[in-house]
Design a protein around this motif. Structure first.
Motif, PDB file in Angstrom:
ATOM      1  N   ASN A 177       0.981  -1.568   0.038  1.00  0.00           N
ATOM      2  CA  ASN A 177      -0.084   0.114   0.084  1.00  0.00           C
ATOM      3  C   ASN A 177       1.072   1.332   0.010  1.00  0.00           C
ATOM      4  N   LEU A 178       0.808   2.088  -1.160  1.00  0.00           N
ATOM      5  CA  LEU A 178       1.941   3.222  -0.653  1.00  0.00           C
ATOM      6  C   LEU A 178       0.601   4.613  -0.573  1.00  0.00           C
ATOM      7  N   GLU A 179       1.477   5.472  -0.526  1.00  0.00           N
ATOM      8  CA  GLU A 179       1.015   7.279  -0.384  1.00  0.00           C
ATOM      9  C   GLU A 179       1.968   7.297  -1.614  1.00  0.00           C
ATOM     10  N   LEU A 180       1.915   8.575  -2.246  1.00  0.00           N
ATOM     11  CA  LEU A 180       3.036   9.456  -3.122  1.00  0.00           C
ATOM     12  C   LEU A 180       1.874  10.942  -3.210  1.00  0.00           C
ATOM     13  N   ASP A 181       2.596  11.757  -2.465  1.00  0.00           N
ATOM     14  CA  ASP A 181       2.204  13.285  -2.740  1.00  0.00           C
ATOM     15  C   ASP A 181       2.459  13.587  -3.860  1.00  0.00           C
ATOM     16  N   SER A 182       1.881  14.473  -4.725  1.00  0.00           N
ATOM     17  CA  SER A 182       2.704  14.960  -5.839  1.00  0.00           C
ATOM     18  C   SER A 182       0.960  15.083  -7.182  1.00  0.00           C
ATOM     19  N   GLU A 183       1.784  16.377  -7.493  1.00  0.00           N
ATOM     20  CA  GLU A 183      -0.131  16.902  -8.569  1.00  0.00           C
ATOM     21  C   GLU A 183       0.100  15.734 -10.020  1.00  0.00           C
ATOM     22  N   ILE A 184       1.065  15.045 -10.126  1.00  0.00           N
ATOM     23  CA  ILE A 184       0.772  14.032 -11.181  1.00  0.00           C
ATOM     24  C   ILE A 184      -0.764  13.781 -11.780  1.00  0.00           C
ATOM     25  N   ASP A 185      -0.935  13.589 -12.901  1.00  0.00           N
ATOM     26  CA  ASP A 185      -2.379  12.812 -13.089  1.00  0.00           C
ATOM     27  C   ASP A 185      -1.969  11.579 -12.863  1.00  0.00           C
ATOM     28  N   LYS A 186      -3.656  11.071 -12.759  1.00  0.00           N
ATOM     29  CA  LYS A 186      -3.463   9.478 -12.463  1.00  0.00           C
ATOM     30  C   LYS A 186      -2.461   8.617 -13.539  1.00  0.00           C
ATOM     31  N   GLU A 187      -3.002   9.264 -15.000  1.00  0.00           N
ATOM     32  CA  GLU A 187      -2.238   8.612 -15.984  1.00  0.00           C
ATOM     33  C   GLU A 187      -0.871   8.554 -15.915  1.00  0.00           C
ATOM     34  N   SER A 188      -0.572   9.207 -15.429  1.00  0.00           N
ATOM     35  CA  SER A 188       1.329   9.088 -14.958  1.00  0.00           C
ATOM     36  C   SER A 188       1.258   7.641 -14.051  1.00  0.00           C
ATOM     37  N   VAL A 189       0.628   8.594 -12.837  1.00  0.00           N
ATOM     38  CA  VAL A 189       0.958   7.517 -11.566  1.00  0.00           C
ATOM     39  C   VAL A 189       0.437   6.051 -12.553  1.00  0.00           C
ATOM     40  N   MET A 190      -0.433   5.575 -13.138  1.00  0.00           N
ATOM     41  CA  MET A 190      -0.021   3.794 -13.779  1.00  0.00           C
ATOM     42  C   MET A 190       0.809   3.978 -15.427  1.00  0.00           C
ATOM     43  N   GLU A 191       1.592   5.246 -15.671  1.00  0.00           N
ATOM     44  CA  GLU A 191       2.617   4.235 -16.754  1.00  0.00           C
ATOM     45  C   GLU A 191       3.794   3.760 -15.490  1.00  0.00           C
ATOM     46  N   VAL A 192       3.567   4.238 -14.753  1.00  0.00           N
ATOM     47  CA  VAL A 192       4.856   3.683 -13.948  1.00  0.00           C
ATOM     48  C   VAL A 192       4.317   2.090 -13.648  1.00  0.00           C
ATOM     49  N   PHE A 193       3.121   1.376 -13.660  1.00  0.00           N
ATOM     50  CA  PHE A 193       3.435   0.216 -13.690  1.00  0.00           C
ATOM     51  C   PHE A 193       2.442  -0.788 -14.903  1.00  0.00           C
ATOM     52  N   GLU A 194       2.551  -0.196 -15.928  1.00  0.00           N
ATOM     53  CA  GLU A 194       2.544  -0.381 -17.120  1.00  0.00           C
ATOM     54  C   GLU A 194       2.917  -1.579 -17.697  1.00  0.00           C
ATOM     55  N   TRP A 195       4.123  -2.144 -16.978  1.00  0.00           N
ATOM     56  CA  TRP A 195       4.869  -3.069 -17.823  1.00  0.00           C
ATOM     57  C   TRP A 195       4.435  -4.597 -17.243  1.00  0.00           C
ATOM     58  N   VAL A 196       3.646  -4.656 -15.687  1.00  0.00           N
ATOM     59  CA  VAL A 196       3.094  -5.563 -14.920  1.00  0.00           C
ATOM     60  C   VAL A 196       1.756  -5.358 -14.777  1.00  0.00           C
ATOM     61  N   GLU A 197       1.201  -4.402 -15.750  1.00  0.00           N
ATOM     62  CA  GLU A 197      -0.362  -3.980 -15.528  1.00  0.00           C
ATOM     63  C   GLU A 197      -1.065  -5.697 -15.430  1.00  0.00           C
ATOM     64  N   ASP A 198      -0.576  -6.222 -16.333  1.00  0.00           N
ATOM     65  CA  ASP A 198      -1.659  -7.978 -16.589  1.00  0.00           C
ATOM     66  C   ASP A 198      -0.541  -8.917 -15.575  1.00  0.00           C
ATOM     67  N   ASP A 199      -0.595  -8.714 -14.895  1.00  0.00           N
ATOM     68  CA  ASP A 199       0.102  -9.556 -13.749  1.00  0.00           C
ATOM     69  C   ASP A 199       0.111  -9.041 -12.019  1.00  0.00           C
ATOM     70  N   CYS A 200      -1.011  -8.287 -11.789  1.00  0.00           N
ATOM     71  CA  CYS A 200      -0.823  -7.234 -11.106  1.00  0.00           C
ATOM     72  C   CYS A 200      -2.267  -7.199 -10.963  1.00  0.00           C
ATOM     73  N   GLU A 201      -2.661  -6.925  -9.132  1.00  0.00           N
ATOM     74  CA  GLU A 201      -4.299  -6.299  -8.954  1.00  0.00           C
ATOM     75  C   GLU A 201      -3.645  -4.630  -8.346  1.00  0.00           C
ATOM     76  N   LEU A 202      -4.082  -3.122  -9.485  1.00  0.00           N
ATOM     77  CA  LEU A 202      -3.744  -2.393  -9.010  1.00  0.00           C
ATOM     78  C   LEU A 202      -5.533  -1.816  -9.136  1.00  0.00           C
ATOM     79  N   THR A 203      -4.813  -0.864  -7.976  1.00  0.00           N
ATOM     80  CA  THR A 203      -6.313   0.047  -7.366  1.00  0.00           C
ATOM     81  C   THR A 203      -5.203   1.205  -6.626  1.00  0.00           C
TER      82      THR A 203
END
Length: 713
Positions: free
Chosen positions: A213-239
């Motif tokens: 469980n992670l808490e990120l204090d940043s003004e970036i948009d959701k798309e930028s957060v999802m891009e970090v996990f784009e290589w593993v998006e099929d190998d995890c549950e991400l909320t």
């Protein structure tokens, strides 16, 4: 388990350099057509380089690419127009990144040339006030703003629940690397959930049983957060959700208070609630597993990896990319070969003369399978010449701007394939020819208009197969080459004697002699008398030839003929006394019976043969190679008429044997270099046969004639 990440560096460098080539090509296309898909392609390539460099902790590259990505994102969203100035800056950035990656690959530091470009990006993005910060990246500026935002209790932060599949570590993905990338966006807190970790006896060290469980204090948009996990998006549950900082602190305090009286297991879970900065600083990169580099699933990378030494530069590796269809064909042929071998082995166990027909049939199948296997293996090394052609549009763009000329580059036949070794060595000759066409061939716009042409000149690159060769044409519609000017210049330089009659093609070939130049003004593009002789020498070293056709006022065509591969040669076996030699089949014009009535002698006692009103020097290979056994008969035998570099010679031989493909072995590697010999091969009976070099033999003939004339004088 510790893994040395350097073993994965080569794949990253190859992928990144290919991405830069893609970016450069699309940026050039962007000037002609501002298509959004072009911008998306450039953005994806830059993002992949940023992600890979962050994975391997190449911080300078990832920071600089992040700045580059910010500008591209504005262009992608339509907030910034595509202008020549922006494209120029992005092209400079591509060059800068290529230099940084090459230096890192060589084991050096990335350098600091990117800091000037970062300042330019910051000014372009509206950060003039920050341009004096000594090359601070936008990411660093964002971190400074973060310190001020911490005072705002109403600010929102990202709450991320990351539950990977148990096999995620086996795919080469390391969660800590993703957390490191998240940390670049702002303050990050990580809480590891150990509730699913099994007992020690049941623990599989290669499986992942932890979620986060992670808490990120940043003004970036959701798309930028999802891009970090784009290589593993099929190998995890991400909320991913967003909450306020105040709510998060109240929730965290309540959670810690409620956990105070829990079991020891809960205490273990609570102890993992730490700042990611401490974890990352204490963790050695050598103990981390790499994030998988994205690859094209339709391609297979074959790589010869050498050992790495910690205190030395990483050894370079040679690799090529192979279409999966070629690999499938190879596997099928190996299967056929195994079946044939099994059949022949069974015949050998209990052979009798009644099975002779089966044996002959099996050997025929073996021969066919071996030939097809050889051809398939050679095709693995074949790559489209577009890999070379695609490097030239950028050079044409830059040089045409520098020279003040309007030039349209037209590329044809870029899918034509040739051997990787040939391709690697043809780059420099092509570069020289293109630069020569831009500087000498195509006129300035006003000159073209005065001569009745369009202001924009056309430079054409074309490649196609012809027989067993690949033909590359570099043509322009410029002012052409005047043979009279070439002739006078050659006389002034002492290359030829005034008054000597020469056909136009031989006069044009003089421009490829060392030190020859017709440029009236020396520039940094051409005109120093170097370049064209390099073209000729490099192409000759590849076993090829270059021809020139030109019409004054119309244009010039340089035609390069090269073998498809340097490993296999279509050869004609010839017998000279007791020795067998190999002639390249493409060099043979014809063979004629030897007759003393057709033989004449010129100055220096050089025998010549008259063929179609042309006198061709005769070389006796017995004398050239000091063969002790004489030829079968003085007045019998054949003359093999061969040609190289537009020069014909006649080789005195005893007999023409069969034609066959031969595998070329380097004579220089195993013995030494010999003029007139390009290599050697092993014949079917085990004997070593020399492969003759026609150009070298022609030079030997000229040198012999010169020595004889000097001796007589």
């Amino acid at each position: 388990m510790e893994i040395d990440l350097r073993q994965f560096h080569q794949v990253f460098f190859e992928e990144s350099l290919e991405g830069l080539d893609t970016m450069e090509q699309e940026l050039l296309n962007l000037e002609e057509d501002s298509d959004k898909e072009n911008i998306n392609t450039i953005f994806r390539a830059a993002h992949s380089i940023k992600g890979g460099s962050a994975t391997f902790n190449f911080k300078e590259v990832s920071d600089f690419t992040h700045v580059l990505e910010t500008l591209l994102d504005e262009m992608r969203e339509g907030a910034r127009p595509v202008t020549k100035e922006v494209v120029d800056l992005l092209l400079r950035s591509v060059d800068c990144l290529r230099g940084m990656l090459n230096r890192i690959q060589d084991g050096d530091s990335a350098g600091n040339e990117h800091t000037e470009l970062i300042d330019m990006f910051n000014r372009l993005l509206g950060g003039e006030s920050n341009s004096s910060a000594g090359g601070e990246t936008i990411a660093n500026l964002g971190n400074q703003e973060q310190e001020g935002r911490e005072k705002n209790s109403d600010e929102m932060l990202w709450k991320i629940q990351f539950v990977p599949q148990s096999y995620i570590l086996e795919t080469g993905n390391e969660p800590l690397r993703m957390f490191r990338e998240l940390k670049a966006f702002g303050a990050l807190k990580v809480h590891a959930d150990l509730s699913q970790v099994p007992e020690f006896e049941e623990l599989n060290p290669e499986s992942c049983h932890i979620s986060w469980n992670l808490e990120l204090d940043s003004e970036i948009d959701k798309e930028s957060v999802m891009e970090v996990f784009e290589w593993v998006e099929d190998d995890c549950e991400l909320t991913i959700s967003q909450i306020s900082v105040a709510d998060s602190r109240q929730s965290l305090n309540k959670e810690k208070f409620s956990h105070a009286d829990q079991s020891e297991q809960s205490s273990i879970e609570l102890s993992t609630d730490i700042e990611i900065e401490e974890n990352l600083e204490e963790t050695s990169t050598s103990s981390l597993q790499p994030t998988a580099v994205a690859v094209d699933t339709t391609m297979v990378t074959t790589e010869k990896t050498k050992s790495f030494v910690a205190d030395k530069k990483a050894a370079s590796t040679a690799s090529i990319r192979v279409g999966i269809d070629k690999v499938d064909t190879l596997i099928d042929l190996v299967g056929e070969l195994v079946i044939t071998q099994s059949m022949l082995s069974e015949l050998g166990d209990n052979f009798s003369m009644s099975k002779i027909n089966q044996l002959v049939s099996g050997l025929s199948e073996l021969e066919q399978n071996t030939r097809e296997l050889q051809e398939s293996v050679m095709r693995i090394r074949m790559l489209p010449i577009g890999f070379v052609f695609n490097r030239l549009p950028r050079m044409v763009r830059d040089l045409s701007t520098q020279l003040g000329k309007k030039i349209h580059l037209e590329i044809k036949g870029e899918s034509t394939e040739l051997d990787k070794t040939v391709m690697e060595q043809i780059g420099d000759p092509l570069t020289h020819l293109v630069r020569n066409a831009l500087d000498h061939g195509i006129e300035l716009p006003e000159e073209r208009v005065d001569s009745g042409k369009s202001a924009e000149g056309t430079l054409t690159l074309n490649a196609f197969h012809q027989g067993g060769n690949i033909v590359i044409e570099v043509s322009d519609d410029g002012k052409g080459i005047d043979p009279e000017i070439i002739y006078k210049k050659a006389v002034d330089k002492g290359l030829i004697t005034d008054g000597v009659e020469m056909p136009p093609e031989q006069i044009l070939s003089l421009i490829m002699e060392p030190g020859f130049s017709t440029a009236e003004v020396v520039s940094d593009v051409s005109g120093r008398g170097v370049g064209m002789d390099v073209v000729k020498r490099n192409i000759n070293n590849l076993g090829g030839s270059v021809d020139i056709e030109s019409e004054p006022g119309k244009g010039t065509v340089f035609t390069i003929r090269l073998p498809l591969t340097l490993a296999i040669l279509d050869g004609q076996l010839i017998r000279v006394a007791s020795e067998v030699f190999v002639l390249p089949l493409v060099s043979i014009i014809e063979s004629v019976p030897y007759s003393t009535t057709d033989i004449s002698r010129i100055a220096g006692d050089m025998p010549v043969y008259k063929l179609h009103n042309d006198y061709i020097p005769i070389l006796n290979l017995v004398d050239e190679f000091e063969i002790k056994q004489p030829m079968a008969s003085v007045d019998e035998g054949l003359l093999a008429i061969v040609e190289g570099e537009n020069r014909k010679i006649a080789l005195r031989i005893d007999e023409l044997l069969g034609q066959q493909q031969v595998v070329i072995k380097s004579l220089e590697t195993h013995y030494k270099s010999l003029q007139g010999v390009s290599g050697a091969t092993i014949l079917g009976d085990g004997r070593v046969s020399l492969i003759l070099d026609i150009v070298g033999l022609s030079k030997r003939a000229s040198e012999r004639a010169t020595r004889n004339r000097n001796r007589v004088a």
